[in-house]
Scaffold this active site. Structure first.
Site, PDB file in Angstrom:
ATOM      1  N   LYS A  94      43.561  79.613   4.753  1.00 56.73           N
ATOM      2  CA  LYS A  94      44.056  78.963   3.487  1.00 56.73           C
ATOM      3  C   LYS A  94      42.424  78.500   2.851  1.00 56.73           C
ATOM      4  O   LYS A  94      42.555  78.576   1.543  1.00 56.73           O
ATOM      5  CB  LYS A  94      44.917  77.684   3.496  1.00 56.73           C
ATOM      6  CG  LYS A  94      46.478  78.068   3.929  1.00 56.73           C
ATOM      7  CD  LYS A  94      47.103  76.843   3.964  1.00 56.73           C
ATOM      8  CE  LYS A  94      48.726  77.222   4.241  1.00 56.73           C
ATOM      9  NZ  LYS A  94      48.663  77.892   5.415  1.00 56.73           N
TER      10      LYS A  94
ATOM     11  N   GLU B 289      45.244  65.555  -3.835  1.00 54.73           N
ATOM     12  CA  GLU B 289      45.711  66.692  -4.335  1.00 54.73           C
ATOM     13  C   GLU B 289      47.124  66.662  -5.350  1.00 54.73           C
ATOM     14  O   GLU B 289      47.623  65.392  -5.335  1.00 54.73           O
ATOM     15  CB  GLU B 289      46.168  67.797  -3.254  1.00 54.73           C
ATOM     16  CG  GLU B 289      45.195  68.490  -2.512  1.00 54.73           C
ATOM     17  CD  GLU B 289      45.981  69.194  -1.519  1.00 54.73           C
ATOM     18  OE1 GLU B 289      45.130  70.105  -1.053  1.00 54.73           O
ATOM     19  OE2 GLU B 289      47.070  69.375  -1.223  1.00 54.73           O
TER      20      GLU B 289
ATOM     21  N   ARG C 171      49.951  91.569   6.388  1.00 55.15           N
ATOM     22  CA  ARG C 171      50.723  92.142   7.464  1.00 55.15           C
ATOM     23  C   ARG C 171      52.139  92.143   6.772  1.00 55.15           C
ATOM     24  O   ARG C 171      52.215  91.841   5.769  1.00 55.15           O
ATOM     25  CB  ARG C 171      51.143  91.283   8.639  1.00 55.15           C
ATOM     26  CG  ARG C 171      51.572  89.868   8.301  1.00 55.15           C
ATOM     27  CD  ARG C 171      51.843  89.221   9.716  1.00 55.15           C
ATOM     28  NE  ARG C 171      51.901  87.548   9.337  1.00 55.15           N
ATOM     29  CZ  ARG C 171      53.193  87.175   8.958  1.00 55.15           C
ATOM     30  NH1 ARG C 171      54.087  88.004   8.376  1.00 55.15           N
ATOM     31  NH2 ARG C 171      53.307  85.977   8.550  1.00 55.15           N
TER      32      ARG C 171
ATOM     33  N   ALA D  59      81.555  83.501  52.775  1.00 56.63           N
ATOM     34  CA  ALA D  59      82.593  84.563  52.832  1.00 56.63           C
ATOM     35  C   ALA D  59      83.141  84.798  51.125  1.00 56.63           C
ATOM     36  O   ALA D  59      82.968  85.969  50.676  1.00 56.63           O
ATOM     37  CB  ALA D  59      83.891  84.486  53.761  1.00 56.63           C
TER      38      ALA D  59
ATOM     39  N   ARG E 146      67.995  73.710  51.349  1.00 54.92           N
ATOM     40  CA  ARG E 146      66.811  74.485  51.298  1.00 54.92           C
ATOM     41  C   ARG E 146      65.489  73.507  51.276  1.00 54.92           C
ATOM     42  O   ARG E 146      64.596  73.382  50.535  1.00 54.92           O
ATOM     43  CB  ARG E 146      66.720  75.305  50.023  1.00 54.92           C
ATOM     44  CG  ARG E 146      67.761  76.093  49.747  1.00 54.92           C
ATOM     45  CD  ARG E 146      67.628  76.856  48.546  1.00 54.92           C
ATOM     46  NE  ARG E 146      68.811  78.177  48.574  1.00 54.92           N
ATOM     47  CZ  ARG E 146      69.659  77.651  47.499  1.00 54.92           C
ATOM     48  NH1 ARG E 146      69.526  76.573  46.617  1.00 54.92           N
ATOM     49  NH2 ARG E 146      70.533  78.611  47.140  1.00 54.92           N
TER      50      ARG E 146
ATOM     51  N   LYS F 245      68.647  82.145  61.638  1.00 50.67           N
ATOM     52  CA  LYS F 245      69.207  83.101  60.254  1.00 50.67           C
ATOM     53  C   LYS F 245      68.616  84.414  60.243  1.00 50.67           C
ATOM     54  O   LYS F 245      67.565  84.579  59.939  1.00 50.67           O
ATOM     55  CB  LYS F 245      68.672  82.134  59.316  1.00 50.67           C
ATOM     56  CG  LYS F 245      69.554  82.462  57.933  1.00 50.67           C
ATOM     57  CD  LYS F 245      68.969  81.547  56.969  1.00 50.67           C
ATOM     58  CE  LYS F 245      69.803  81.614  55.662  1.00 50.67           C
ATOM     59  NZ  LYS F 245      71.210  81.626  55.423  1.00 50.67           N
TER      60      LYS F 245
END
Length: 834
Positions: A207, A291, A382, A637, A708, A806
Site C-alpha cells: 500500500k 487519517e 493478479r 472380530a 498403545r 503380536k
C-alpha cells in the site's frame, strides 16, 4: 485370463487397481471416481491403442468408450490444431495453485488447446484439480513442507516446470501470485510468467508504494498526515484542512490500541491525549498519525487489462463492499448504486495508474468511496477470486486473455479496445464456504455426504472441492464453490442467486449458505446500499436458523424403526418379512441339558484375579496344564468385519450366554482405540458405559484391552497424567488385562503404559511386535532372535506379568515361532506367554 475371458464389462473392475498415468513416485492411487476412470482408460480412446485389448472386437471397445464417457481424442486434437495461441514456444502451462482457481485455469487452457500441469502437496493428493490436468506431480516428498508451504516452495515448483518442459507458469491468486521474486525466477528460468512484470509487482505490491504511485498520477488517496505527529497543534491543523471525522492511530503499533475515531472538534483534544497515552503505554512511543475516517465506505474495484505495450483498458467495476474482516463475501458487477460521474472518475483513475507503470496482464485497482469522493487503496497484480462477475457482464474470458498476453499477443491483436467493451446486465458472486457463521465463521472439516448443485439459465459454478465424497481438510481455504448468477437487472440477478442457494443441497459439513440467503434477503442489500462493515453492523444476519432437513431426518427415523423396532410405548412393530431376528442358540452342559444363562455364571479366571491380585493371577495362568484361549469377538472380530460398528445393545444380548459358554476363557478382548473412537464418534455411545454394562453381565471372565503405551487409545503421545488417569478409570470400569504395545517396540514408550497399568492394579501384558524372520537372519539381519530376546529381557526387568507376541502382519512362520517361543521359555521359564 485369456483374451476370450476378457469381456468389455469387466474392464472397470480391472482398471480400478491401475495406477494413474501421471503419478508421483511412492504415491498410492486414490479411491476410484469418475475422473480417475478417465485417466485409467485414456489410452483406450486412441484408435491405435485398441491393440492393447488383444482379441477384443472393435465394437466392444467402442461400447466401453461410450459406457465410461472417456475423453474424445479427436476433439482434443481439434482444439490443439486450431488454436491460435498454441506454438512450439507456448503449448504447456503449469498452474502453481490448487483448488477452484487451478481448475478454472485448466478449463480455459484446454479450450485453447494447451496442455496443463498440476502440482499438489502430499496432503492435497486427493484434491480434484490434480485429476483435471493432463499431468500432475507432487511438489515434494511427504514431510518436506507444510501443506501450505508446499505451494510456496518456489524452487521445487520451478524444478517441476523445467523437468516437465512447461512453457509458462500461471500463479492464480494467493500463494505466490504477488511474489516478485518468484516471478523473476520464473522468467530467469526461461519460462513465461502469466502476470505483471516483476518490477510492476514491486511497484504496486504494497500500500505504501502504491500510494506513492497514485500521488505521482494525481489520483486521490485517503488524506493523512505526512508522518507521525506528537503535537496537538499539528492534529488541529490537519482537521482544519480536511474536516471530520478523522481517525488517530498509534504510529508504532496496531491491534486497535492507541486508536480513536473523532467525529467533531469538541472530541479532538481528549481523544488525542488518550491515544498518545495509550500508544506510549503499549508500544513505548507516543507518536501518532491521523487519517480521514471514512464512515461506512463502499469498496469499489476496477478490473484492468494491459498488454505491456502501452495498451491498457478497464472492464468496468465491481462492488465488493459486502465483506467480513476485509474478506469479501459477495461481489457485484457493475456497482448497482454508483453515481455515473463518480464511476467515470474511478475508471479513469484506475487506467491512469496502470498506464503509468505500463501494466501487463490482468489486475485490479481498488478504491474506497464515501459521500465526499473516491480514494485509491492499492492494485492487486493478479487475477481476483471475483473475476467471474466481470466475465459474466462483459462476455470476456479473463483467463484466456491472460494466456494470450503471456504468449505475446497485444490488445489490438485480440481486437479488444475500450470502445468494444460493453456491459450486459448484472452479475452477483457468492462464496459458498465450509464455515459456520453462528460460530464466528469457524471452518468445518469432514466428508461431504450429499452434494447437489443448482443450474439453469444465468447460473455459473466454479468449484474445486465440491462433490459427494470430498474430504474437507483443515489445511486450506474453506472455499467450497463460487456461485455466480447473472440477470438483465440487479434484482433479477439477486433473485436468481437466492433461488440457486435454495436449490443447493450440501450435507456432511457446515456451510455458510443459510447466512448468504439471509444476506441476499436483507433490505439494505436489496437496495444495493451495503458498506464495508455492513455484516459486522447487522447482527440480525446471525439470528439462529432452524434447519429442518426433513428428508435426512425421515430416512434416519425409518432406518431406526427397521433395525430397532418402534420405540413408542405400548406399540409393537410387525416384523418385516425379510428381516430376521437373530436367535441365540441354546447352550448345553456336559449332560446335554439346556443351561439357564439368566442364572449366575460359573467361576472364571477373573475370580482368581480379584481374590489374589495380578501377580498370583499370572502365575496361576502359567501353572495351568492346558491351552487357554482369548475370545476377540467383541473387539478385533467386529472391527475387522463390521468396522467396529457393533453396538453395546448388540453385545448385551449375547453377554449372558458368553459368560457361561466362555467361563474358563483366559480373557475377552473387548476394548481398544477403534472401539473407543467409534463408540463416541459414530455410534454416539459412551465407551465407559459400555464397560460398566458388559461387566455387570460378565462378572467372571477377565476383560482385556489394547493400550498403545504413552498413546493410550489415541494416535499421539499424551501427557503422563492423562495416561495414568485413563488406566485408572479403565480398571475401575472393569478392564482387567492391559495388553501394552508399541508398533516400533520402543521401550521408552512402553514403560509409561506399563507403569500406569501397575499403578491401576491391572494385569500387565507387555507385548513385542514381530516382524522379519528369526529363522532366516541373513535376510532380516536386524530382527534376529537376539533382538527379540534382548527386548524381552528389558520388559521382564520392568516386572511385567505376562508377555504378548503380536504378529500384526502374519509373518511368524511355524519354524520361527518354535525358535522364538522356545528361546524365551528357556530364558524365562516362569513367564506366561500369550
Amino acid at each position: 485370463m485369456s483374451d476370450s475371458d476378457f469381456p468389455s464389462d469387466a474392464i472397470a473392475s480391472i482398471s480400478a487397481s491401475v495406477v494413474p498415468t501421471k503419478q508421483h513416485r511412492g504415491e498410492e492411487p486414490p479411491s476410484m471416481n469418475f475422473d480417475y476412470l478417465k485417466f485409467s482408460f485414456k489410452s483406450l480412446s486412441r484408435p491405435a491403442s485398441h491393440e492393447n485389448l488383444a482379441g477384443l472386437a472393435s465394437s466392444n471397445a467402442a461400447d466401453v468408450e461410450r459406457r465410461f464417457h472417456m475423453p474424445n481424442e479427436e476433439g482434443l486434437l481439434h482444439l490443439k490444431n486450431t488454436s491460435p495461441v498454441v506454438s512450439k514456444k507456448f503449448h504447456k502451462v503449469l498452474i502453481a495453485n490448487r483448488g477452484e482457481i487451478a481448475m478454472r485455469i485448466m478449463r480455459t487452457a484446454h479450450e485453447l488447446g494447451l496442455k496443463t500441469v498440476a502440482i499438489y502437496a502430499y496432503e492435497d493428493r486427493l484434491s480434484m484439480h490434480r485429476y483435471k490436468a493432463d499431468e500432475s506431480y507432487q511438489i515434494a516428498p511427504e514431510g518436506k513442507h507444510t501443506p501450505v508451504g508446499a505451494y510456496l516452495a518456489q524452487d521445487d515448483i520451478i524444478d517441476i516446470a523445467l523437468k516437465r518442459n512447461c512453457d509458462a507458469v500461471h500463479p492464480g491468486y494467493g500463494f505466490l501470485s504477488e511474489n516478485a521474486d518468484f516471478a523473476r525466477k520464473i522468467e530467469a528460468a526461461g519460462l513465461k510468467w502469466v502476470g505483471p512484470r516483476p518490477e510492476t509487482i514491486d511497484a504496486l505490491g504494497d500500500k505504501v508504494k502504491a500510494r506513492a504511485v497514485a500521488n505521482e498520477c494525481d489520483v486521490p488517496v485517503v488524506p493523512g498526515t505526512d508522518g507521525p505527529i506528537d503535537k496537538l497543534s499539528d492534529a488541529r491543523a490537519f482537521c482544519d484542512s480536511h474536516g471530520f471525522p478523522v481517525i488517530i492511530k498509534a504510529a508504532m503499533g496496531g491491534g486497535g490500541r492507541g486508536m480513536r475515531v473523532v467525529r467533531n472538534a469538541d472530541e479532538l483534544d481528549s481523544a488525542f491525549d488518550r491515544a498518545r497515552s495509550e500508544a506510549l503505554s503499549a508500544f513505548g512511543d507516543g507518536t501518532v498519525f491521523i487519517e480521514r475516517f471514512l464512515d461506512r465506505p463502499k469498496h469499489i474495484e476496477v478490473q484492468l487489462l494491459g498488454d505491456g505495450k502501452d495498451n491498457v483498458i478497464h472492464l468496468y467495476e465491481r462492488d465488493c463492499s459486502v465483506q467480513r474482516r476485509h474478506q469479501k463475501v459477495v461481489e457485484i458487477a457493475p456497482a448497482p448504486t454508483l453515481d455515473v460521474a463518480l464511476r467515470d472518475a474511478i475508471l479513469a483513475d484506475a487506467v491512469k495508474i496502470a498506464r503509468h507503470v505500463n501494466y501487463r496482464n490482468a489486475g485490479t485497482a481498488e478504491f474506497l468511496v464515501d459521500e465526499r469522493g473516491h480514494y485509491f487503496i492499492e492494485i492487486n497484480p493478479r487475477i481476483q477470486v471475483e473475476h467471474t462477475v466481470t466475465e459474466e457482464v462483459t462476455g470476456l474470458d479473463l483467463i484466456s486473455l491472460q494466456l494470450h498476453i503471456a504468449a505475446g499477443w497485444s490488445l489490438p491483436d485480440l481486437h479488444i479496445s475500450q470502445e468494444r467493451i460493453q456491459l450486459r446486465g448484472f452479475a452477483i458472486q457468492c462464496r459458498v464456504t465450509t464455515e459456520d457463521p453462528s460460530q464466528g465463521f469457524q471452518p468445518d472439516i469432514g466428508k461431504i455426504e450429499v452434494y447437489r448443485s443448482p443450474g439453469g439459465n444465468g447460473v455459473r459454478l466454479d468449484g474445486g472441492s465440491g462433490f459427494t465424497g470430498s474430504i474437507i481438510t483443515p489445511h486450506y481455504d474453506s472455499l467450497l464453490v463460487k456461485l455466480t448468477c447473472s440477470g438483465a437487472t440487479f434484482e433479477k440477478a439477486r433473485r436468481r442467486t437466492l433461488a440457486s442457494l435454495v436449490e443447493f443441497r450440501i450435507s456432511g459439513v457446515k456451510t455458510n449458505m443459510w447466512f448468504l440467503q439471509r444476506l441476499l434477503s436483507n433490505d439494505t442489500f436489496i437496495k444495493g446500499d451495503c458498506w464495508t462493515t455492513f455484516i459486522d453492523d447487522t447482527p440480525e444476519l446471525f439470528a439462529v436458523t432452524k434447519f429442518r432437513n426433513r428428508a435426512a431426518k425421515l430416512l434416519t427415523y425409518l432406518g431406526d424403526v427397521v433395525v430397532n423396532g418402534c420405540r413408542i410405548q405400548g406399540q409393537v412393530t410387525a416384523p418385516l418379512h425379510d428381516l430376521h431376528e437373530p436367535t441365540i442358540p441354546p447352550l448345553l452342559n456336559a449332560q446335554g441339558q439346556v443351561v439357564d444363562v439368566t442364572t449366575k455364571p460359573p467361576p472364571g479366571w477373573r475370580d482368581i484375579l480379584l481374590s489374589s491380585g495380578p501377580a498370583a493371577f499370572a502365575q496361576a495362568v502359567r501353572q495351568h496344564k492346558g491351552v487357554l484361549i482369548m475370545d476377540t469377538t467383541w473387539r478385533d472380530a467386529h472391527q475387522s468385519l463390521l468396522a467396529t460398528r457393533l453396538r453395546t445393545h448388540d453385545m448385551e444380548r449375547i453377554a449372558p450366554t458368553t459368560a457361561h459358554a466362555l467361563s474358563n476363557a483366559f480373557a475377552l478382548e473387548m476394548w481398544g482405540g477403534a472401539t473407543f473412537d467409534v463408540a463416541m464418534r459414530f455410534l454416539h455411545e459412551d465407551p465407559w458405559d459400555r464397560l460398566d454394562r458388559l461387566r455387570r453381565l460378565v462378572p467372571n471372565v477377565p476383560f482385556q484391552m489394547l493400550l498403545r503405551g504413552a498413546n493410550a487409545v489415541g494416535y499421539t503421545s499424551y501427557p503422563d497424567n492423562v495416561v495414568y488417569e485413563f488406566c485408572k478409570q479403565a480398571r475401575d470400569h472393569g478392564v482387567d488385562v492391559f495388553r501394552v504395545f508399541d508398533s516400533l517396540n520402543y521401550v521408552e514408550n512402553l514403560k509409561l503404559g506399563i507403569d500406569a497399568v501397575r499403578q491401576a492394579n491391572g494385569v500387565i501384558e507387555a507385548t513385542i511386535c514381530y516382524t522379519g524372520d528369526v529363522s532366516n537372519p541373513s535376510k532380516h539381519p536386524k530382527y534376529t532372535l537376539e533382538y527379540y530376546l534382548d527386548l524381552v529381557d528389558e520388559l521382564v526387568a520392568l516386572n511385567i506379568h505376562i508377555l504378548g507376541i503380536k504378529d500384526m502382519a502374519g509373518l511368524l512362520k511355524p519354524r520361527a515361532a518354535r525358535m522364538l517361543v522356545g528361546a524365551i521359555r528357556a530364558r524365562h521359564p516362569s513367564l506366561p506367554i500369550h
